[in-house]
Motif scaffolding. Structure first.
Motif, PDB file in Angstrom:
ATOM      1  N   LEU A 295      -4.573  14.176  30.642  1.00 36.33           N
ATOM      2  CA  LEU A 295      -3.450  13.982  31.572  1.00 36.33           C
ATOM      3  C   LEU A 295      -2.768  12.649  31.290  1.00 36.33           C
ATOM      4  O   LEU A 295      -1.546  12.527  31.354  1.00 36.33           O
ATOM      5  CB  LEU A 295      -3.946  14.033  33.019  1.00 36.33           C
ATOM      6  N   ASN A 296      -3.588  11.666  30.935  1.00 34.37           N
ATOM      7  CA  ASN A 296      -3.063  10.349  30.601  1.00 34.37           C
ATOM      8  C   ASN A 296      -2.114  10.440  29.401  1.00 34.37           C
ATOM      9  O   ASN A 296      -1.040   9.837  29.384  1.00 34.37           O
ATOM     10  CB  ASN A 296      -4.257   9.443  30.294  1.00 34.37           C
ATOM     11  N   ASN A 297      -2.523  11.246  28.422  1.00 35.51           N
ATOM     12  CA  ASN A 297      -1.683  11.416  27.245  1.00 35.51           C
ATOM     13  C   ASN A 297      -0.384  12.157  27.542  1.00 35.51           C
ATOM     14  O   ASN A 297       0.586  12.039  26.807  1.00 35.51           O
ATOM     15  CB  ASN A 297      -2.456  12.179  26.164  1.00 35.51           C
ATOM     16  N   TYR A 298      -0.416  12.954  28.576  1.00 37.73           N
ATOM     17  CA  TYR A 298       0.774  13.731  28.931  1.00 37.73           C
ATOM     18  C   TYR A 298       1.624  13.034  29.994  1.00 37.73           C
ATOM     19  O   TYR A 298       2.608  13.598  30.457  1.00 37.73           O
ATOM     20  CB  TYR A 298       0.365  15.114  29.442  1.00 37.73           C
ATOM     21  N   GLU A 299       1.185  11.847  30.367  1.00 38.77           N
ATOM     22  CA  GLU A 299       1.811  11.154  31.486  1.00 38.77           C
ATOM     23  C   GLU A 299       3.338  11.159  31.414  1.00 38.77           C
ATOM     24  O   GLU A 299       4.027  11.560  32.354  1.00 38.77           O
ATOM     25  CB  GLU A 299       1.292   9.717  31.502  1.00 38.77           C
ATOM     26  N   GLU A 300       3.853  10.737  30.245  1.00 38.16           N
ATOM     27  CA  GLU A 300       5.304  10.617  30.121  1.00 38.16           C
ATOM     28  C   GLU A 300       5.987  11.965  30.246  1.00 38.16           C
ATOM     29  O   GLU A 300       7.065  12.076  30.820  1.00 38.16           O
ATOM     30  CB  GLU A 300       5.646  10.024  28.756  1.00 38.16           C
ATOM     31  N   ILE A 301       5.354  12.980  29.657  1.00 35.20           N
ATOM     32  CA  ILE A 301       5.960  14.302  29.683  1.00 35.20           C
ATOM     33  C   ILE A 301       5.963  14.865  31.102  1.00 35.20           C
ATOM     34  O   ILE A 301       6.959  15.416  31.568  1.00 35.20           O
ATOM     35  CB  ILE A 301       5.229  15.234  28.702  1.00 35.20           C
ATOM     36  N   ILE A 302       4.850  14.664  31.794  1.00 32.22           N
ATOM     37  CA  ILE A 302       4.768  15.112  33.181  1.00 32.22           C
ATOM     38  C   ILE A 302       5.847  14.423  34.006  1.00 32.22           C
ATOM     39  O   ILE A 302       6.562  15.050  34.788  1.00 32.22           O
ATOM     40  CB  ILE A 302       3.361  14.819  33.760  1.00 32.22           C
TER      41      ILE A 302
ATOM     42  N   ASP B 181      -2.091  16.809  18.197  1.00 35.76           N
ATOM     43  CA  ASP B 181      -2.416  18.101  18.792  1.00 35.76           C
ATOM     44  C   ASP B 181      -1.866  18.282  20.201  1.00 35.76           C
ATOM     45  O   ASP B 181      -1.903  19.371  20.750  1.00 35.76           O
ATOM     46  CB  ASP B 181      -3.940  18.263  18.857  1.00 35.76           C
ATOM     47  N   TYR B 182      -1.402  17.186  20.791  1.00 40.02           N
ATOM     48  CA  TYR B 182      -1.017  17.286  22.188  1.00 40.02           C
ATOM     49  C   TYR B 182       0.244  18.099  22.419  1.00 40.02           C
ATOM     50  O   TYR B 182       0.482  18.597  23.499  1.00 40.02           O
ATOM     51  CB  TYR B 182      -0.859  15.892  22.802  1.00 40.02           C
ATOM     52  N   MET B 183       1.054  18.209  21.373  1.00 41.97           N
ATOM     53  CA  MET B 183       2.298  18.932  21.572  1.00 41.97           C
ATOM     54  C   MET B 183       2.517  19.860  20.409  1.00 41.97           C
ATOM     55  O   MET B 183       2.228  19.539  19.269  1.00 41.97           O
ATOM     56  CB  MET B 183       3.456  17.941  21.628  1.00 41.97           C
TER      57      MET B 183
END
Lengths: 421, 226
Positions: A295-302, B181-183
């Motif tokens: 979730l931390n890695n997706y923070e900006e996208i979220i 891999d995240y995107m």
């Protein structure tokens, strides 16, 4: 229908058929024999009657053994020499009930006078006897059928036991787990033949399967190098000075396609490796840590999609799983929930010791949800997706006995993982 | 930097070599294990780029050999093997990076740059270019000594551009670098666009030249010679 039931039913229908006809035939034969005997007795009495009549010159007393004289009347000569039998019922006045009798009617001449004489013989005892014999035979027959059925059932169960054992083994046979099938030897030749064939067949299938897996993995790896060459050449081409814009576009399209192929290939290798059980190591992992990392890695996208994120973690939840696969499992689920989310949608994550639940907003699926975990399943809207993410999720859950379940409620796509106890 | 490239696929090694030479590196290429052993034993390189599967040997043995010689050189593995065990083994015996084929040359180049900084500017790790001043370890960047406030991804993006100046970098290459891999690549293009827009805006606001150019339909370029 079970084979033993089928044979029992066949047996039963034939037995019943035979029994019905047999018992009817038996009854009539018995009846015929008894009638013959009674007729004989009546005839004997008739002779005795005629002898006495000749001696006495008149009709004597009415009883001869079991037979009795019923009536006599004078008749015309023409009717002489009739002699026939029939069954009849005569009212017994003492008990006011009809009783069965055999009636013999014959004619004779006494002192030049023709008489028609009727003699009776009671059938009460013989009828009783016939019924008793009949009932006894029926009972015996039924008993025989029942015993035969039980014996048949028992013995076929005994015989087919080995067969069902083998069947169970085949049923539980999984090429990914077992090397070869272990069937118990049996002393029934047909089943042993079957087992031999099965053993040979599974051995061949297992060897073909392992060759195929090896081939798939090797082929996939071999594809990586030419792809690397294509990619690098395209990248070099892009660095050429003063390329016309049109050609940039062509190179970009080619490069995008080869990138996609590379991703597809890597994913297929991963799937094959999961299927080949090349991730044997299991550890206690804490899903919360992994989920939070992702979730931390997706923070900006979220943030940029305006997704409302809510998480509920029960503390210290842990599961036994391969750490690398756990990472991929949660990553794919979270990635999926973000990718298919709508602007300003919701992303809800819940974790407790038995269930992990991830829900995201989105329009309902336009394809059957049963196909959701199939390879290359994709919504018609996302042509760029590979359609392999959830199929990897499914493979991983299968490997670790995690049950997975999808449903759509209140505009939310909900995927649940049920951890094994 | 002086680089030894050990890769048996001549087509691939020639691409890599061309890209690296363009960057100003001295690149020696060999396609065979034995040849590589000889070179490692005789000469010193700043960096080894090693393919694991060689026709006459295992690339991992070359890394062990280099480590035994106590060479300072950086090591990048390029391999078609994507499994984690291979990666872990490679990094365990002392490789700096593990790239799985196919990879973007820009990515390889970025790794080389970071190795270069480690070897030649050990400790005082910084990047200076015209008005731009970057401290990679501290995740800080300055323009004319004024600090740039960047998000994590914007910072990574700037570093990536600095490593690949005057190169056309594809959107997929950027996506791979930033998210891995995240995107899935196509999903990330919008985000790349936003990040680049923000980065340019932030840089120019405190006086930077507008270096980042869009190469229409393809990607972006950090252009220093106008």
């Amino acid at each position: 229908m079970k084979l033993s039931t089928k044979t029992s039913l066949n047996f039963l229908s034939v037995a019943l058929f035979t029994f019905l006809f047999g018992i009817i035939a038996f009854y009539y034969t018995l009846r015929y024999q008894v009638d013959k005997y009674i007729n004989l007795e009546l005839n004997k009495s008739k002779i005795a009657l005629l002898e006495q009549t000749a001696k006495l010159n008149k009709f004597p007393s009415t009883t001869y053994g079991n037979c009795q004289l019923m009536t006599y009347k004078t008749i015309e000569f023409s009717k002489e020499n009739t002699n026939f039998y029939k069954d009849t019922l005569i009212l017994d006045k003492k008990v006011n009930r009809y009783k069965p009798y055999r009636l013999m009617t014959f004619s004779t001449t006494i002192n030049n006078q023709a008489y028609e004489i009727q003699m009776l013989r009671t059938l009460e005892e013989t009828d009783g006897l016939i019924i008793n014999i009949f009932l006894f035979m029926t009972l015996l027959f039924i008993l025989l059928i029942v015993i035969l059925l039980i014996v048949n059932q028992y013995s076929s169960n005994q015989i087919w036991k080995d067969f069902y054992l083998s069947l169970d083994k085949i049923n539980k046979f999984d090429l990914n787990i077992h090397k070869d099938i272990k069937l118990t030897t049996t002393d029934i030749k047909e089943f042993e033949d079957l087992n031999i064939v099965l053993r040979r067949m599974t051995k061949r299938i297992a060897s073909d399967y392992s060759k195929m897996k090896e081939y798939t993995e090797n082929a996939s790896h071999e594809i990586q190098t030419p792809l690397a060459i294509i990619n690098s050449k395209l990248e070099l081409l892009l660095q050429c000075k003063e390329l016309p814009e049109k050609q940039y576009q062509i190179i970009a399209d080619a490069s995008e396609a080869s990138d996609r192929l590379a991703r597809l290939n890597k994913t297929l290798i991963l799937l094959t490796r999961i299927e080949n059980r090349q991730f044997p190591e299991e550890k206690t992992i804490f899903p919360q840590q992994i989920i939070e990392k992702h979730l931390n890695n997706y923070e900006e996208i979220i943030l940029s999609k305006g997704i409302k994120l809510s998480t509920t973690f029960e503390p210290e939840v842990n599961i036994q799983i391969n750490p690398h696969l756990a990472d991929i499992l949660f990553l794919n689920l979270i990635k999926n929930a973000i990718r298919h989310n709508i602007p300003n949608g919701e992303l809800k994550i819940k974790l407790n010791s038995t269930v992990f639940e991830i829900a995201n907003s989105g329009a309902p699926l336009d394809i059957d949800s049963k196909l959701l975990f199939d390879r290359f399943f994709k919504s018609t809207k996302s042509s760029q997706s590979l359609g392999l993410g959830l199929s990897i999720v499914k493979k991983i859950t299968e490997l670790f006995n995690i049950k997975i379940n999808y449903n759509y409620t209140e505009n939310l796509h909900v995927v649940k993982l049920f951890f094994p106890k | 930097m002086k680089i030894l490239l050990i890769e048996d696929e001549i087509s691939l090694s020639s691409s890599i070599e061309a890209y690296l030479v363009e960057e100003g590196h001295i690149c020696e290429t060999t396609n065979f294990f034995e040849d590589a052993v000889e070179k490692i034993e005789l000469y010193e390189y700043d960096c080894l780029i090693v393919d694991i599967n060689l026709p006459d040997g295992n690339g991992l043995d070359l890394i062990r050999l280099a480590k035994k010689r106590n060479l300072e050189s950086g090591i990048i593995i390029i391999s078609a093997r994507i499994s984690l065990e291979n990666r872990i083994e490679g990094l365990d015996i002392g490789a700096d990076h593990y790239l799985t084929k196919p990879f973007h040359l820009a990515e390889l180049n970025a790794h080389l740059k970071s190795i270069n900084r480690r070897i030649h500017f050990s400790g005082s790790n910084q990047i200076n270019f015209n008005e731009i001043h970057i401290l990679p370890e501290e995740h800080r960047a300055f323009i004319n000594n004024k600090e740039l406030t960047l998000t994590r991804k914007e910072f990574e993006l700037l570093l990536f551009f600095m490593a690949n100046k005057n190169r056309v970098i594809t959107k997929a290459g950027i996506a791979e670098h930033l998210w891995g891999d995240y995107m899935d690549t196509a999903d990330s293009f919008d985000f790349i666009y936003t990040h680049i827009k923000n980065l340019r805006h932030k840089m120019m606001k405190i006086g930077s030249v507008d270096y980042i150019k869009t190469v229409y339909g393809v990607g972006y370029k950090f252009e220093t010679s106008t």
